[in-house]
Each structure stands twice: as structure tokens, then as C-alpha cells.
Design a protein around this motif. Structure first.
Motif, PDB file in Angstrom:
ATOM      1  N   ASP A   1      -8.515  -3.825  -2.193  1.00  0.00           N
ATOM      2  CA  ASP A   1      -7.088  -4.187  -2.088  1.00  0.00           C
ATOM      3  C   ASP A   1      -6.887  -5.403  -1.191  1.00  0.00           C
ATOM      4  O   ASP A   1      -6.048  -5.419  -0.275  1.00  0.00           O
ATOM      5  CB  ASP A   1      -6.248  -3.009  -1.570  1.00  0.00           C
ATOM      6  CG  ASP A   1      -6.333  -1.798  -2.491  1.00  0.00           C
ATOM      7  OD1 ASP A   1      -6.563  -1.996  -3.704  1.00  0.00           O
ATOM      8  OD2 ASP A   1      -6.188  -0.660  -2.003  1.00  0.00           O
TER       9      ASP A   1
ATOM     10  N   HIS B   1      -6.233   5.678   7.845  1.00  0.00           N
ATOM     11  CA  HIS B   1      -5.866   4.435   7.154  1.00  0.00           C
ATOM     12  C   HIS B   1      -6.249   3.247   8.029  1.00  0.00           C
ATOM     13  O   HIS B   1      -5.751   3.113   9.162  1.00  0.00           O
ATOM     14  CB  HIS B   1      -4.367   4.411   6.848  1.00  0.00           C
ATOM     15  CG  HIS B   1      -3.900   5.598   6.051  1.00  0.00           C
ATOM     16  ND1 HIS B   1      -4.150   5.734   4.707  1.00  0.00           N
ATOM     17  CD2 HIS B   1      -3.203   6.699   6.438  1.00  0.00           C
ATOM     18  CE1 HIS B   1      -3.637   6.861   4.287  1.00  0.00           C
ATOM     19  NE2 HIS B   1      -3.054   7.476   5.321  1.00  0.00           N
TER      20      HIS B   1
ATOM     21  N   ARG C   1       2.754   3.112   7.847  1.00  0.00           N
ATOM     22  CA  ARG C   1       2.882   1.683   7.565  1.00  0.00           C
ATOM     23  C   ARG C   1       3.695   0.988   8.661  1.00  0.00           C
ATOM     24  O   ARG C   1       3.382  -0.139   9.072  1.00  0.00           O
ATOM     25  CB  ARG C   1       3.542   1.470   6.202  1.00  0.00           C
ATOM     26  CG  ARG C   1       2.705   1.923   5.024  1.00  0.00           C
ATOM     27  CD  ARG C   1       3.147   1.244   3.726  1.00  0.00           C
ATOM     28  NE  ARG C   1       4.576   1.406   3.472  1.00  0.00           N
ATOM     29  CZ  ARG C   1       5.103   2.382   2.741  1.00  0.00           C
ATOM     30  NH1 ARG C   1       4.301   3.311   2.201  1.00  0.00           N
ATOM     31  NH2 ARG C   1       6.408   2.454   2.530  1.00  0.00           N
TER      32      ARG C   1
ATOM     33  N   TYR D   1       0.863  -1.180   0.000  1.00  0.00           N
ATOM     34  CA  TYR D   1       0.000   0.000   0.000  1.00  0.00           C
ATOM     35  C   TYR D   1       0.905   1.237   0.000  1.00  0.00           C
ATOM     36  O   TYR D   1       1.135   1.887   1.026  1.00  0.00           O
ATOM     37  CB  TYR D   1      -0.925  -0.005   1.224  1.00  0.00           C
ATOM     38  CG  TYR D   1      -1.814  -1.234   1.318  1.00  0.00           C
ATOM     39  CD1 TYR D   1      -2.402  -1.785   0.178  1.00  0.00           C
ATOM     40  CD2 TYR D   1      -2.069  -1.839   2.555  1.00  0.00           C
ATOM     41  CE1 TYR D   1      -3.223  -2.914   0.264  1.00  0.00           C
ATOM     42  CE2 TYR D   1      -2.886  -2.948   2.648  1.00  0.00           C
ATOM     43  CZ  TYR D   1      -3.450  -3.479   1.504  1.00  0.00           C
ATOM     44  OH  TYR D   1      -4.251  -4.593   1.593  1.00  0.00           O
ATOM     45  N   THR D   2       1.408   1.560  -1.138  1.00  0.00           N
ATOM     46  CA  THR D   2       2.407   2.623  -1.237  1.00  0.00           C
ATOM     47  C   THR D   2       1.835   4.017  -1.036  1.00  0.00           C
ATOM     48  O   THR D   2       2.597   4.972  -0.821  1.00  0.00           O
ATOM     49  CB  THR D   2       3.086   2.546  -2.609  1.00  0.00           C
ATOM     50  OG1 THR D   2       2.088   2.628  -3.646  1.00  0.00           O
ATOM     51  CG2 THR D   2       3.867   1.239  -2.761  1.00  0.00           C
ATOM     52  N   ASP D   3       0.490   4.180  -1.113  1.00  0.00           N
ATOM     53  CA  ASP D   3      -0.098   5.506  -0.883  1.00  0.00           C
ATOM     54  C   ASP D   3      -0.138   5.860   0.606  1.00  0.00           C
ATOM     55  O   ASP D   3      -0.381   7.001   0.968  1.00  0.00           O
ATOM     56  CB  ASP D   3      -1.507   5.567  -1.477  1.00  0.00           C
ATOM     57  CG  ASP D   3      -2.421   4.532  -0.848  1.00  0.00           C
ATOM     58  OD1 ASP D   3      -2.004   3.364  -0.690  1.00  0.00           O
ATOM     59  OD2 ASP D   3      -3.577   4.880  -0.507  1.00  0.00           O
ATOM     60  N   ILE D   4       0.108   4.850   1.468  1.00  0.00           N
ATOM     61  CA  ILE D   4       0.139   5.109   2.909  1.00  0.00           C
ATOM     62  C   ILE D   4       1.549   5.570   3.273  1.00  0.00           C
ATOM     63  O   ILE D   4       2.548   4.953   2.855  1.00  0.00           O
ATOM     64  CB  ILE D   4      -0.233   3.838   3.703  1.00  0.00           C
ATOM     65  CG1 ILE D   4      -1.646   3.380   3.339  1.00  0.00           C
ATOM     66  CG2 ILE D   4      -0.140   4.091   5.205  1.00  0.00           C
ATOM     67  CD1 ILE D   4      -2.074   2.094   4.030  1.00  0.00           C
TER      68      ILE D   4
ATOM     69  N   ARG E   1      -8.193  -3.454   2.858  1.00  0.00           N
ATOM     70  CA  ARG E   1      -8.352  -2.066   3.302  1.00  0.00           C
ATOM     71  C   ARG E   1      -9.834  -1.699   3.314  1.00  0.00           C
ATOM     72  O   ARG E   1     -10.603  -2.117   2.444  1.00  0.00           O
ATOM     73  CB  ARG E   1      -7.584  -1.102   2.394  1.00  0.00           C
ATOM     74  CG  ARG E   1      -6.102  -1.337   2.367  1.00  0.00           C
ATOM     75  CD  ARG E   1      -5.382  -0.411   1.414  1.00  0.00           C
ATOM     76  NE  ARG E   1      -5.416   0.979   1.864  1.00  0.00           N
ATOM     77  CZ  ARG E   1      -4.816   1.978   1.210  1.00  0.00           C
ATOM     78  NH1 ARG E   1      -4.178   1.748   0.074  1.00  0.00           N
ATOM     79  NH2 ARG E   1      -4.865   3.204   1.694  1.00  0.00           N
TER      80      ARG E   1
END
Length: 274
Positions: free
Chosen positions: A83, A116, A48, A40-43, A129
Motif C-alpha cells: 500500500d 498498525h 488513524r 487505509y480504511t481498514d484501520i 504499510r
């Protein structure tokens, strides 16, 4: 893990746009939890890292129940799941569960940092998610004030519906007491002066009415001294001018006079017999 490695891992993962999660547990996630979170690179990296630590320690924020149409727990969540991880490294962007039975329920754990949130179903461990909905804080409900009972005091005002407080008169001085007694005696004397008194009188032993009656009858003046006189000496020849109707006190005097005449006549009769 560096950002470059996370981007490479996400690119290497098989991402499917839409999947059906109609049979939970059939295709569980077999990879590592940390690897799933790094996809989850947008977090942000710091978020993370916090999520991975809390998931390893089992410090979840909420225990939820997943149904066909919703996700329920102590917080409110969007029913959509996205996701979701399958197998070793497969990711499905959109997940549906429309073929679930109405009564089916699956437990899960939710881990949230800021906005998140990560969902991990117990049956399969598919890291996913979800979105936590913002709840509007409700203003505390103030209970209404109890209704005032009759006679209760409202602030400095009395409703006047209950017994009033006992009135304690002020003590009078000796001079005030004497003045009060003087006024009371004066009022009593004034009342006695205006009270009508009864006049006393003595009745004579004999009344000389018979001579007057005989004289009036002989002169044509009427038959009885207490009745209106006749004109012309005849009983049928009554004056054409009507007389006034006697009042109540006149009738009382008439009856008293008749009683006196009767008493006198009876007394004379007794004297003659004696």
C-alpha cells in the motif's frame, strides 16, 4: 473527515496491484500525509487519528534501514512493503525491490499504534504499510551460582577441607583434675609392673670344668660338657639318633661359655707365670 468521505477518497485513488520500487526517489509521494492515512480504511478511525497526529509531530516509534531483503530497526519487521503511495494519489498494493543492489540502504521512519504500522522512507516520503513481528520475550538468564571454594561453608554444612575451628577444651574442676592425675599414675604403675626386669648375677672366679671334661672323656661320655656325648668313646662313633638343632639362645649360651672358659684359662696361665 467522515467515513463516507474516506471511502470516496479511496475509490477515487488509482490503485495498482503490483509495482516495482527499483529506483527510490524517482516517483515520490506529493499528496498530504493525512489523506494517505485516511485511504487505509481498514484501520479504525481513532487509530488513524493518532497516527496522523504523531506523524505531524514527528514522533516516530523506530528508525529503520530498508535493504533489498529486509527492514531492520530496534523491532523486527516483515520485509514486505504494501500500500505504497506514489505521485498525488496513486497507491500500489504490492511493492518489490528485487533489483536493488545488495549493499543499498535507505533510511525510514516507522509509526505504530497497536498492530498498525506506517513506513515513510526519507528519500521519497512514500507513505506505506508494514507489519511488525511479535517478539517472544526471552526469559532473563540467571547466571550460574559461583562454584564453592574449598573450605567454604554450604549453608549449615562444612566441607571439612579447610582448617577446622580451634577447639577450646572445657575447664576441669579440682575433683576432675585429681581423678585424672590418679588415673595417669595408675597407668604408669601398671606399665612398670609388666616391664621385664634384668636379672643380675655374679660370675665365680674359677670354674672347675677341666676335671669334668677329663672324666667324661675317660668314661666315653663325650669330649666337651657343652657338646653332645659320644657313644663308645670314639669320635667317629656318633649316635645314630640325631640331636635337635640348637636354637639361637643356645648358641648364645655356648659362645658365652666358651668366652668364660677362655678367660679362666688365661687367668690360670697368668698365675703360673707369676
Amino acid at each position: 473527515m467522515s467515513i463516507l468521505f474516506a471511502v470516496t477518497l479511496a475509490a477515487a485513488s488509482a490503485v495498482q496491484p503490483s509495482c516495482s520500487w527499483d529506483h527510490p526517489g524517482v516517483n515520490p509521494y506529493t499528496g498530504k500525509t493525512a489523506a494517505a492515512i485516511d485511504r487505509y480504511t481498514d484501520i479504525p478511525a481513532a487509530v488513524r487519528s493518532t497516527l496522523k497526529r504523531r506523524m505531524e509531530e514527528g514522533q516516530s516509534d523506530d528508525k529503520v534501514i530498508i535493504t533489498r531483503s529486509g527492514i531492520s530497526g530496534k523491532n523486527q519487521y516483515d520485509p514486505a512493503i504494501r500500500d505504497m503511495h506514489f505521485g498525488a494519489a496513486s497507491v500500489c498494493a504490492t511493492v518489490t525491490r528485487s533489483k536493488w543492489a545488495e549493499q543499498r540502504q535507505e533510511p525510514g521512519a516507522v509509526y505504530c499504534v497497536d498492530q498498525h504500522c506506517i513506513l515513510v522512507p526519507r528519500i521519497c516520503g512514500n507513505v506505506s504499510r508494514i507489519n511488525r513481528l511479535q517478539t517472544i520475550a526471552k526469559a532473563p538468564v540467571t547466571p550460574p551460582a559461583p562454584a564453592a571454594r574449598l573450605g567454604d561453608k554450604l549453608g549449615d554444612k562444612d566441607l571439612g577441607l579447610a582448617d577446622a575451628e580451634t577447639y577450646e577444651p572445657e575447664e576441669l574442676t579440682d575433683e576432675e583434675l585429681r581423678e585424672r592425675d590418679r588415673l595417669q599414675r595408675k597407668a604408669a604403675l601398671d606399665a612398670a609392673k609388666h616391664k621385664p626386669s634384668v636379672q643380675e648375677f655374679e660370675l665365680p672366679e674359677e670354674f672347675e670344668f677341666e676335671a669334668d671334661v677329663d672324666a667324661r672323656i675317660a668314661n666315653g661320655g663325650g669330649g666337651h660338657p657343652l657338646l653332645p656325648p659320644f657313644i663308645g668313646g670314639e669320635e667317629d662313633d656318633i649316635s645314630s639318633n640325631p640331636t635337635a638343632v640348637p636354637e639361637a639362645d643356645t648358641w648364645a649360651m655356648l659362645l658365652a661359655g666358651l668366652g668364660i672358659l677362655g678367660a679362666v684359662a688365661r687367668r690360670r696361665k697368668q698365675r703360673k707365670q707369676g
